[in-house]
Design a protein around this motif. Sequence first.
Motif, PDB file in Angstrom:
ATOM      1  N   ALA A  61      -2.404  43.574 -16.818  1.00  0.00           N
ATOM      2  CA  ALA A  61      -2.727  44.903 -16.285  1.00  0.00           C
ATOM      3  C   ALA A  61      -2.642  44.977 -14.774  1.00  0.00           C
ATOM      4  O   ALA A  61      -3.153  45.896 -14.151  1.00  0.00           O
ATOM      5  N   VAL A  62      -1.939  44.017 -14.164  1.00  0.00           N
ATOM      6  CA  VAL A  62      -2.005  43.891 -12.709  1.00  0.00           C
ATOM      7  C   VAL A  62      -1.494  45.117 -11.961  1.00  0.00           C
ATOM      8  O   VAL A  62      -1.901  45.401 -10.846  1.00  0.00           O
ATOM      9  N   LEU A  63      -0.580  45.882 -12.575  1.00  0.00           N
ATOM     10  CA  LEU A  63      -0.028  47.032 -11.867  1.00  0.00           C
ATOM     11  C   LEU A  63      -0.839  48.299 -12.040  1.00  0.00           C
ATOM     12  O   LEU A  63      -0.400  49.382 -11.661  1.00  0.00           O
ATOM     13  N   SER A  64      -2.035  48.167 -12.619  1.00  0.00           N
ATOM     14  CA  SER A  64      -2.775  49.380 -12.980  1.00  0.00           C
ATOM     15  C   SER A  64      -3.098  50.264 -11.787  1.00  0.00           C
ATOM     16  O   SER A  64      -3.209  51.467 -11.926  1.00  0.00           O
ATOM     17  N   GLU A  65      -3.232  49.687 -10.582  1.00  0.00           N
ATOM     18  CA  GLU A  65      -3.532  50.548  -9.429  1.00  0.00           C
ATOM     19  C   GLU A  65      -2.326  50.823  -8.558  1.00  0.00           C
ATOM     20  O   GLU A  65      -2.475  51.251  -7.411  1.00  0.00           O
ATOM     21  N   PHE A  66      -1.143  50.568  -9.038  1.00  0.00           N
ATOM     22  CA  PHE A  66       0.042  50.686  -8.203  1.00  0.00           C
ATOM     23  C   PHE A  66       1.101  51.546  -8.870  1.00  0.00           C
ATOM     24  O   PHE A  66       2.087  51.051  -9.413  1.00  0.00           O
ATOM     25  N   PRO A  67       0.893  52.874  -8.791  1.00  0.00           N
ATOM     26  CA  PRO A  67       1.818  53.783  -9.484  1.00  0.00           C
ATOM     27  C   PRO A  67       3.265  53.665  -9.039  1.00  0.00           C
ATOM     28  O   PRO A  67       4.183  53.741  -9.852  1.00  0.00           O
ATOM     29  N   GLN A  68       3.475  53.470  -7.728  1.00  0.00           N
ATOM     30  CA  GLN A  68       4.848  53.356  -7.219  1.00  0.00           C
ATOM     31  C   GLN A  68       5.540  52.144  -7.824  1.00  0.00           C
ATOM     32  O   GLN A  68       6.715  52.181  -8.179  1.00  0.00           O
ATOM     33  N   LEU A  69       4.791  51.052  -7.916  1.00  0.00           N
ATOM     34  CA  LEU A  69       5.382  49.819  -8.428  1.00  0.00           C
ATOM     35  C   LEU A  69       5.645  49.913  -9.926  1.00  0.00           C
ATOM     36  O   LEU A  69       6.561  49.301 -10.449  1.00  0.00           O
ATOM     37  N   GLN A  70       4.835  50.699 -10.617  1.00  0.00           N
ATOM     38  CA  GLN A  70       5.050  50.854 -12.058  1.00  0.00           C
ATOM     39  C   GLN A  70       6.402  51.496 -12.326  1.00  0.00           C
ATOM     40  O   GLN A  70       7.099  51.133 -13.271  1.00  0.00           O
ATOM     41  N   VAL A  71       6.787  52.422 -11.461  1.00  0.00           N
ATOM     42  CA  VAL A  71       8.061  53.105 -11.644  1.00  0.00           C
ATOM     43  C   VAL A  71       9.229  52.122 -11.515  1.00  0.00           C
ATOM     44  O   VAL A  71      10.224  52.226 -12.209  1.00  0.00           O
ATOM     45  N   ILE A  72       9.086  51.145 -10.628  1.00  0.00           N
ATOM     46  CA  ILE A  72      10.118  50.101 -10.515  1.00  0.00           C
ATOM     47  C   ILE A  72      10.261  49.408 -11.852  1.00  0.00           C
ATOM     48  O   ILE A  72      11.334  49.138 -12.341  1.00  0.00           O
TER      49      ILE A  72
ATOM     50  N   TRP B  61      18.522  42.716  -2.127  1.00  0.00           N
ATOM     51  CA  TRP B  61      17.859  41.483  -2.522  1.00  0.00           C
ATOM     52  C   TRP B  61      16.336  41.689  -2.610  1.00  0.00           C
ATOM     53  O   TRP B  61      15.684  41.147  -3.500  1.00  0.00           O
ATOM     54  N   ALA B  62      15.784  42.478  -1.708  1.00  0.00           N
ATOM     55  CA  ALA B  62      14.330  42.679  -1.701  1.00  0.00           C
ATOM     56  C   ALA B  62      13.859  43.305  -3.016  1.00  0.00           C
ATOM     57  O   ALA B  62      12.827  42.924  -3.571  1.00  0.00           O
ATOM     58  N   ASP B  63      14.626  44.265  -3.541  1.00  0.00           N
ATOM     59  CA  ASP B  63      14.249  44.914  -4.797  1.00  0.00           C
ATOM     60  C   ASP B  63      14.300  43.917  -5.951  1.00  0.00           C
ATOM     61  O   ASP B  63      13.432  43.895  -6.822  1.00  0.00           O
ATOM     62  N   VAL B  64      15.334  43.075  -5.967  1.00  0.00           N
ATOM     63  CA  VAL B  64      15.480  42.083  -7.036  1.00  0.00           C
ATOM     64  C   VAL B  64      14.299  41.120  -7.012  1.00  0.00           C
ATOM     65  O   VAL B  64      13.683  40.822  -8.035  1.00  0.00           O
ATOM     66  N   GLN B  65      13.977  40.653  -5.794  1.00  0.00           N
ATOM     67  CA  GLN B  65      12.893  39.688  -5.656  1.00  0.00           C
ATOM     68  C   GLN B  65      11.557  40.299  -6.083  1.00  0.00           C
ATOM     69  O   GLN B  65      10.741  39.649  -6.730  1.00  0.00           O
ATOM     70  N   LEU B  66      11.353  41.572  -5.736  1.00  0.00           N
ATOM     71  CA  LEU B  66      10.082  42.218  -6.074  1.00  0.00           C
ATOM     72  C   LEU B  66       9.933  42.383  -7.570  1.00  0.00           C
ATOM     73  O   LEU B  66       8.887  42.096  -8.140  1.00  0.00           O
ATOM     74  N   ILE B  67      10.996  42.842  -8.249  1.00  0.00           N
ATOM     75  CA  ILE B  67      10.883  43.032  -9.690  1.00  0.00           C
ATOM     76  C   ILE B  67      10.639  41.695 -10.383  1.00  0.00           C
ATOM     77  O   ILE B  67       9.840  41.592 -11.323  1.00  0.00           O
ATOM     78  N   GLU B  68      11.305  40.643  -9.895  1.00  0.00           N
ATOM     79  CA  GLU B  68      11.067  39.321 -10.480  1.00  0.00           C
ATOM     80  C   GLU B  68       9.592  38.928 -10.346  1.00  0.00           C
ATOM     81  O   GLU B  68       8.967  38.462 -11.299  1.00  0.00           O
ATOM     82  N   ALA B  69       9.037  39.171  -9.161  1.00  0.00           N
ATOM     83  CA  ALA B  69       7.639  38.795  -8.915  1.00  0.00           C
ATOM     84  C   ALA B  69       6.683  39.616  -9.769  1.00  0.00           C
ATOM     85  O   ALA B  69       5.722  39.083 -10.338  1.00  0.00           O
ATOM     86  N   ILE B  70       6.937  40.914  -9.852  1.00  0.00           N
ATOM     87  CA  ILE B  70       6.055  41.782 -10.654  1.00  0.00           C
ATOM     88  C   ILE B  70       6.023  41.285 -12.091  1.00  0.00           C
ATOM     89  O   ILE B  70       4.957  41.123 -12.686  1.00  0.00           O
ATOM     90  N   LEU B  71       7.193  41.021 -12.658  1.00  0.00           N
ATOM     91  CA  LEU B  71       7.236  40.569 -14.057  1.00  0.00           C
ATOM     92  C   LEU B  71       6.551  39.218 -14.217  1.00  0.00           C
ATOM     93  O   LEU B  71       5.838  38.978 -15.199  1.00  0.00           O
ATOM     94  N   ALA B  72       6.743  38.336 -13.226  1.00  0.00           N
ATOM     95  CA  ALA B  72       6.114  37.011 -13.320  1.00  0.00           C
ATOM     96  C   ALA B  72       4.598  37.119 -13.271  1.00  0.00           C
ATOM     97  O   ALA B  72       3.897  36.419 -13.994  1.00  0.00           O
ATOM     98  N   VAL B  73       4.090  37.986 -12.400  1.00  0.00           N
ATOM     99  CA  VAL B  73       2.637  38.153 -12.311  1.00  0.00           C
ATOM    100  C   VAL B  73       2.104  38.830 -13.572  1.00  0.00           C
ATOM    101  O   VAL B  73       1.064  38.452 -14.105  1.00  0.00           O
ATOM    102  N   GLU B  74       2.837  39.818 -14.075  1.00  0.00           N
ATOM    103  CA  GLU B  74       2.400  40.525 -15.293  1.00  0.00           C
ATOM    104  C   GLU B  74       2.302  39.576 -16.476  1.00  0.00           C
ATOM    105  O   GLU B  74       1.493  39.772 -17.379  1.00  0.00           O
ATOM    106  N   GLU B  75       3.138  38.546 -16.488  1.00  0.00           N
ATOM    107  CA  GLU B  75       3.054  37.578 -17.576  1.00  0.00           C
ATOM    108  C   GLU B  75       1.708  36.867 -17.565  1.00  0.00           C
ATOM    109  O   GLU B  75       1.185  36.467 -18.589  1.00  0.00           O
ATOM    110  N   LYS B  76       1.170  36.697 -16.353  1.00  0.00           N
ATOM    111  CA  LYS B  76      -0.121  36.004 -16.242  1.00  0.00           C
ATOM    112  C   LYS B  76      -1.278  37.006 -16.329  1.00  0.00           C
ATOM    113  O   LYS B  76      -2.346  36.690 -16.832  1.00  0.00           O
TER     114      LYS B  76
END
Lengths: 229, 184
Positions: free
Chosen positions: B173-184, B155-170
Amino acid sequence: MAGKPKLYYFDGRGKMESVRWLLAAAGAEFEEEFLETREQYEKLLQGGSLLFQQVPMVEIDGMKMVQTRAILSYIAAKYNLYGKDLKERALIDMYVGGTDDLMGFILMFPFLSAEDKEKQRAVIVQKATSRYFPAYEKVLKDHGQDFLVGNSFSWADVHLLEAILMVEEKKSDALSGFPQLQAFKARISSIPTIKKFLEPGSQRKPVPDDKYVETVRRVLRMYYDVKAN
Amino acid sequence: MSGKPRLTYCNGRGRMEPVRWLLAAAGVEFEEIFLETREQYEKLIKDGVLMFQQVPLVEIDGMKMVQTRAILSYIAGKYNLYGKDLKERALIDMYVEGITDLMQMILMFPFSPPEAKEKNLDSIKERATNRYFPVFEKVLKQHGQEFLVGNKFSWADVQLIEAILAVEEKIPAVLSEFPQLQVI
């Protein structure tokens, strides 16, 4: 190895009070470290103890747990206060969600202006008596059992008692019209661990006062201008 | 016996979206009833199906569940997305709650008055990049596994990907400093 759980928070209710209630109900002794200065808080932050830079934080079983809901769920499961299966857990989670929402209206009450306090007091009583208390009154009436879920004492019962007492502090006769809840309150209050927690000298915290508000603001540098929800 | 889970909510994300994500991640088909009129809502209340007079409502396994957190916990438990023991569940709960705090900011965003929107957007960006994303970046970096908890999809992975995509919509470039998260 693990020792007693240790709670890191202000010397007051806030979000940690439900944790104190649950540990007490489970008969689990716990220690507390009270945040009084900004420096203490910054030390915790720098030490990496606060996952999201926030309190409550509870050291328990080798973990530094944050997020009140997560902490409470862990304690409930550990001490067998979380029902016997997935469906009972679902009911407990639903009921706790409701009492959590209700206590949410009370949580920021101490931080409001005097004028907003009066308005919020009315909101609290209205929500309690028209939305939340009727729901739990019905649950108890429908099954006729002593406890909310599965005929067995659970987290849901502890949380509801906590909520009832908090609402009664805002309006002493809030339970009039709810005979099931009145009986429930008397029953749960007389459970030995709960009874002990309700006596003077326990780790239960009093109604938040100006000193508490001032401490929170000073330590967190937040909540200076809180509006009612 | 009970058929597919049935979701009752408005036709939009709101508080129901994490439920849709989690059911979908678990490969579970579900039905939806969209509330479009006041009358529909009042009927639900009159029929006594909304315990606290609120939606989301999810009818699943004979229960009429309300309270988003309770619904998600039940689904996660049922479909083995909740870790293998109490400690893994504790980690998942902590991560999910943190992400939910971030999602709450995004949830409220459409309702902010026009003059506050820019300030609120800045707050979302600040919290995402200074408080929440760094935590998960660090978790992934430290254990080097593909999933947040227990080397297993949860569940944690699902919730995180949902949040990342929601923030990216706003904030694209929000993931630009987070290489690990980009791979997700």
